[in-house]
Scaffold this active site. Structure first.
Site, PDB file in Angstrom:
ATOM      1  N   GLU A  37       0.977  -1.552   0.394  1.00 49.24           N
ATOM      2  CA  GLU A  37      -0.468  -0.343   0.130  1.00 49.24           C
ATOM      3  C   GLU A  37       1.534   1.566  -0.150  1.00 49.24           C
ATOM      4  O   GLU A  37       1.769   1.403   0.588  1.00 49.24           O
ATOM      5  CB  GLU A  37      -0.809   0.139   1.204  1.00 49.24           C
ATOM      6  CG  GLU A  37      -1.968  -0.942   1.003  1.00 49.24           C
ATOM      7  CD  GLU A  37      -3.051  -1.133   2.389  1.00 49.24           C
ATOM      8  OE1 GLU A  37      -2.822  -0.055   2.653  1.00 49.24           O
ATOM      9  OE2 GLU A  37      -3.707  -2.045   2.679  1.00 49.24           O
ATOM     10  N   HIS A  79      -8.142   0.964   1.603  1.00 49.74           N
ATOM     11  CA  HIS A  79      -8.060   1.257   3.141  1.00 49.74           C
ATOM     12  C   HIS A  79      -8.742   2.112   3.301  1.00 49.74           C
ATOM     13  O   HIS A  79      -8.225   2.837   4.577  1.00 49.74           O
ATOM     14  CB  HIS A  79      -6.500   0.736   4.029  1.00 49.74           C
ATOM     15  CG  HIS A  79      -6.531   0.152   4.951  1.00 49.74           C
ATOM     16  ND1 HIS A  79      -4.999   0.491   4.840  1.00 49.74           N
ATOM     17  CD2 HIS A  79      -6.883   0.318   6.279  1.00 49.74           C
ATOM     18  CE1 HIS A  79      -4.827  -0.398   5.740  1.00 49.74           C
ATOM     19  NE2 HIS A  79      -5.601   0.022   6.984  1.00 49.74           N
TER      20      HIS A  79
END
Length: 531
Positions: free
Chosen positions: A263, A281
């Site tokens: 990420e 997220h």
């Protein structure tokens, strides 16, 4: 002089006002966290630093923070804070571990609805002017079986919501007790059974060596054909390449992911798949959750700076300065005893019975209990700290009992921890010598005297000749140096144990070599935080 706090990331005005109302001077500079050089230039002026995720509290920054006493993170993740460096500088690091639990659980439920009814694809199709009613044939959640991997704080909320949707819920969690499972209205199962039974699977565990790729290629193959998978916990719990293969084969009907192995996730083998729902997220991203954690961190930091009270600290227990000087070695010992127990069992723990004998019985037992519990729980959840540990234990239905007694044996003081499961009791005891070094003095009722190191090997066997030679030879052949070697036995020819303090971590292949000899009942590598 009033303490000063710098808020270097976006925080609500209400939270900033809490500092002011409590008598703390506060500077709200929400863009400063992205300017490393300017932040380093100004940080020495402040006693406290309130952050979200943009500000990076590095060792270099901490070198400039000559007056800093506390860092408060509005949220649970502290990847942007160098906690060991903060600890060395005497800076407390706080977070807000429970402020976004409901939000994250609700996102998992939302993602489950999304994959059940193909909402994102249907939405895109309708916006494109199509009317593909027959294309989007969904499934009901009613009466389906939901498999919850990890039934802690967030997982427990998901269980509660799923029961309310009249789903059948099965849960896999090594620390889930029968009593807690009954409270949640779920059936406790082993992982293989969950994979076999579940129509939907949702993950709510931290990323550890034990949980990494818990949904691996092999485990995905064990699932019910047509299963739908939701991951709003941590990237790395699901093997993304194996998941793509399972989606293409039809073994997995659909998946919803809020987290990814890397990420920010700008690319993934799963992107573009018609049966995959992805979000960036967003688990904790609601107005309420962001407000909750902001208010909570402002209150916690104010309490500490004004009164010395410590809440949700990741690198220190809730003890006074006077207590800390005396209790330091005993807190380490308590954590080591808990860590031993935690690493030695994969069974749900029903109870922890902690005995304090001699002078230690007069210390702050709440803090010592927290250290024991945190040590136990860290084997499965590294996010647990000395403050949150009792809460986590309570959520898991673990009964913690404490006994004080006057000096009864050879040692002026010692701590003994007994773990109770449905199948067994296991105990370990330790003491602190005058040099302040914690030591194990009893395991399974067998007396020993073992120095505690970062890397250790624990074995059990029948008391027969050749064990010392076998262990020494095996370590030598594999280049593992033994710093200390301790033996103990219940009697001649009876149960025996060995505990080795090693200079480095031991390769799993070495454990397999020892196990293959047939000389040992158990062989276990143990890790302890001795910093």
């Amino acid at each position: 002089m009033a303490p000063r706090v710098l808020v270097s990331d976006e925080l609500s005005e209400t939270a900033v006002q809490i500092f002011r109302d409590r008598g703390v001077e506060v500077d709200y500079l929400p863009k400063l966290g992205k300017d490393k050089e300017k932040l380093a230039e100004l940080i020495s002026q402040y006693d406290g630093l309130a952050i979200r995720s943009a500000t990076k509290v590095t060792e270099k920054l901490l070198e400039s923070a000559t007056n800093l006493k506390v860092v408060g993170r509005a949220g649970i993740g502290v990847d942007n804070v160098d906690i060991p460096a903060a600890s060395k500088k005497g800076v407390i690091v706080m977070n807000t571990p429970f402020g976004n639990s409901i939000t994250t659980a609700e996102h998992a439920i939302a993602m489950m609805f999304a994959v059940a009814r193909q909402i994102p694809e249907a939405n895109a199709s309708t916006h494109a002017g199509k009317w593909e009613k027959s294309r989007f044939m969904g499934v009901e959640l009613f009466n389906k079986t939901l498999g919850v991997i990890g039934a802690g704080n967030i997982g427990g909320i998901v269980c509660n919501r799923a029961v309310g949707l009249h789903m059948k819920v099965v849960a896999y969690d090594p620390f889930l007790s029968d009593e807690r499972a009954k409270q949640l209205g779920v059936t406790k199962v082993e992982l293989d059974e969950l994979l076999h039974r579940a129509d939907f699977i949702t993950l709510h565990v931290p990323l550890t060596d034990k949980t990494r790729n818990i949904l691996s290629k092999d485990n995905l193959a064990k699932t019910k054909k047509g299963v739908r998978i939701i991951n709003c916990a941590r990237g790395g719990l699901v093997d993304e390449v194996a998941l793509l293969e399972a989606l293409n084969s039809g073994q997995v009907a659909a998946a919803a992911l809020d987290v990814f192995e890397v990420e920010p996730a700008t690319e993934s083998p799963l992107f573009g798949h018609a049966n995959v729902v992805c979000t960036p997220h967003l688990g904790a991203s609601t107005t309420e959750a962001q407000e909750n954690v902001a208010l909570q961190v402002a209150e916690q930091m104010s309490d500490y700076l004004l009164t010395g009270a410590v809440q949700n600290a990741l690198n220190m227990p809730s003890v006074t300065a006077e207590e800390a000087a005396v209790m330091g070695p005993w807190l380490k010992l308590a954590a080591h005893l808990g860590a031993f127990i935690g690493q030695m069992t994969d069974e749900p723990i029903k109870a922890l019975n902690i005995l304090y004998d001699g002078t230690v019985a007069g210390m702050n037992l709440a803090a010592l209990n927290s250290a024991v519990i945190a040590g136990v729980m860290k084997a499965a959840n590294p996010d647990v700290n000395l403050v949150s540990a009792p809460i986590v234990a309570k959520e898991r239905g673990i009964q913690v009992s404490t006994t004080r007694q006057d000096k009864t044996g050879t040692f002026d003081a010692y701590i003994k921890v007994t773990m109770v499961t449905d199948k067994r009791e296991r105990s370990v005891a330790g003491t602190c010598f005058s040099d302040g070094k914690p030591r194990f003095i009893q395991i399974k009722g067998i007396n020993i005297d073992a120095e505690i190191g970062a890397h250790m090997l624990y074995t059990t066997n029948d008391d027969v000749p050749g064990i010392i030679g076998l262990l020494g030879m095996t370590m030598g052949k594999n280049g593992v140096n033994i710093a200390n070697f301790t033996l103990g036995r219940s009697g001649v020819g009876q149960d025996a144990i060995a505990i080795l303090y090693l200079d480095q971590a031991i390769d799993p292949k070495v454990l397999e070599t020892l196990e293959s000899t047939g000389m040992f009942q158990s062989v276990k590598a143990l890790q302890f935080d001795v910093a």
